[in-house]
Scaffold this motif. Structure first.
Motif, PDB file in Angstrom:
ATOM      1  N   THR B   2     -16.694   0.488  -0.429  1.00 11.47           N
ATOM      2  CA  THR B   2     -17.070  -0.813   0.100  1.00 11.47           C
ATOM      3  C   THR B   2     -17.551  -0.757   1.525  1.00 11.47           C
ATOM      4  N   ARG B   9      -3.608   5.862   1.377  1.00 13.61           N
ATOM      5  CA  ARG B   9      -3.653   4.928   0.257  1.00 13.61           C
ATOM      6  C   ARG B   9      -2.241   4.589  -0.202  1.00 13.61           C
ATOM      7  N   TYR B  33      -9.596  -7.473  10.136  1.00 12.26           N
ATOM      8  CA  TYR B  33      -8.426  -8.243   9.734  1.00 12.26           C
ATOM      9  C   TYR B  33      -7.399  -7.348   9.052  1.00 12.26           C
ATOM     10  N   TYR B  35      -4.402  -8.012   6.173  1.00  6.96           N
ATOM     11  CA  TYR B  35      -3.787  -8.933   5.235  1.00  6.96           C
ATOM     12  C   TYR B  35      -2.622  -8.215   4.544  1.00  6.96           C
ATOM     13  N   GLN B  37      -0.581  -8.254   0.910  1.00  6.82           N
ATOM     14  CA  GLN B  37      -0.643  -8.722  -0.470  1.00  6.82           C
ATOM     15  C   GLN B  37       0.625  -8.301  -1.182  1.00  6.82           C
ATOM     16  N   LEU B  88       1.042  -4.291  -0.532  1.00  8.15           N
ATOM     17  CA  LEU B  88      -0.281  -3.700  -0.326  1.00  8.15           C
ATOM     18  C   LEU B  88      -0.854  -4.314   0.948  1.00  8.15           C
ATOM     19  N   LEU B  90      -4.008  -4.799   3.205  1.00  5.31           N
ATOM     20  CA  LEU B  90      -5.457  -4.755   3.086  1.00  5.31           C
ATOM     21  C   LEU B  90      -6.108  -4.968   4.444  1.00  5.31           C
ATOM     22  N   PHE B 107     -13.392  -6.094   1.993  1.00  2.00           N
ATOM     23  CA  PHE B 107     -12.053  -5.515   1.989  1.00  2.00           C
ATOM     24  C   PHE B 107     -12.084  -4.010   1.725  1.00  2.00           C
ATOM     25  N   GLY B 108     -11.095  -3.339   2.287  1.00  3.49           N
ATOM     26  CA  GLY B 108     -10.818  -1.972   1.898  1.00  3.49           C
ATOM     27  C   GLY B 108      -9.977  -1.953   0.632  1.00  3.49           C
ATOM     28  N   ALA B 109      -9.660  -0.750   0.147  1.00  2.00           N
ATOM     29  CA  ALA B 109      -8.888  -0.613  -1.090  1.00  2.00           C
ATOM     30  C   ALA B 109      -7.397  -0.829  -0.869  1.00  2.00           C
TER      31      ALA B 109
END
Lengths: 113, 116
Positions: B2, B9, B33, B35, B37, B88, B90, B107-109
């Motif tokens: 992306t 990871r 940013y 985030y 999750q 997670l 993000l 977003f990243g993975a």
């Protein structure tokens, strides 16, 4: 506080059928909405968006419908394919904060062969 | 990919450990940013940086410490975390903040964090 939510946590459909994923929002000041797709092991990806001055917007195999009267948003996916299996969630933009987005919890779409 | 890369990871850490999450964006964006999750919960915005300056901190506990040395890199330093911090994490980037960035938020993975 106001929130964005989804009606169903899991939706299972047959490959080739159409899927409809729903989202309810409560902030009447929101003027922009986005649907995201999140595949397993990946981050959310933008699918389609719609502004509050529109009722419908179409993309490739996807359509977003906005009903401001009942504060309801839906994502329709036509002729679902195995690659459509993912978690889908909506987000509303109300202008507050640096990003202004409030996200829903997500619906897991499962495509049955 | 992306254009937003996150490492590691996967991360498992004890409550007394200190670790860092790294994010790098190759999109030339000005805003980044973090985030969180969690399972069955909506995405929660933690921090926002615009042009390397923190513009938002959403009541995040001090055991999470962000760092943005330049517009392409963002770190989240972790120390004395709790098991409920397992989630997670993000990273995302956008050209700018607000509605001008909302529709191009990339977003990243994510980094899957487990706190034992």
């Amino acid at each position: 506080g106001e929130s964005v939510g989804l009606h169903l946590p899991t939706l299972s459909v047959q490959e080739g059928d159409n899927s409809i994923i729903n989202c309810a929002y409560s902030n009447s000041a929101s003027d922009y909405f986005i649907w995201y797709k999140q595949e397993s092991g990946k981050g959310p990806q933008f699918i389609i968006d719609i502004r509050s001055n529109m009722d419908k917007r179409q993309g490739q195999r996807v359509t977003v419908l906005l009903n401001k009267t009942v504060k309801h948003l839906s994502l329709q996916i036509a002729a679902t394919q195995p690659g459509d299996s993912a978690v889908y969630f909506c987000a509303e933009y109300s202008g507050g904060g640096a990003d202004g987005l409030t996200f829903g919890k997500g619906t897991h779409l499962i495509i049955q062969p | 990919e992306t254009g937003v890369t996150q490492t590691p990871r996967h991360l498992v850490m004890g409550m007394t450990n200190k670790k860092s999450l790294k994010c790098e964006q190759h999109l030339g964006h000005n805003a980044m940013y973090w985030y969180k999750q969690s399972a069955k919960k909506p995405l929660e915005l933690m921090f926002v940086y615009s042009l390397e300056e923190r513009v938002e901190n959403n009541s995040v506990p001090s055991r999470f410490s962000p760092e943005c040395p330049n517009s392409s890199h963002l770190f989240l330093h972790l120390h004395t975390l709790q098991p409920e911090d397992s989630a997670l994490y993000l990273c995302a980037s956008s050209p700018g903040t607000g509605i001008s960035g909302a529709n191009v938020l990339t977003f990243g993975a994510g980094s899957r964090l487990t706190v034992l």
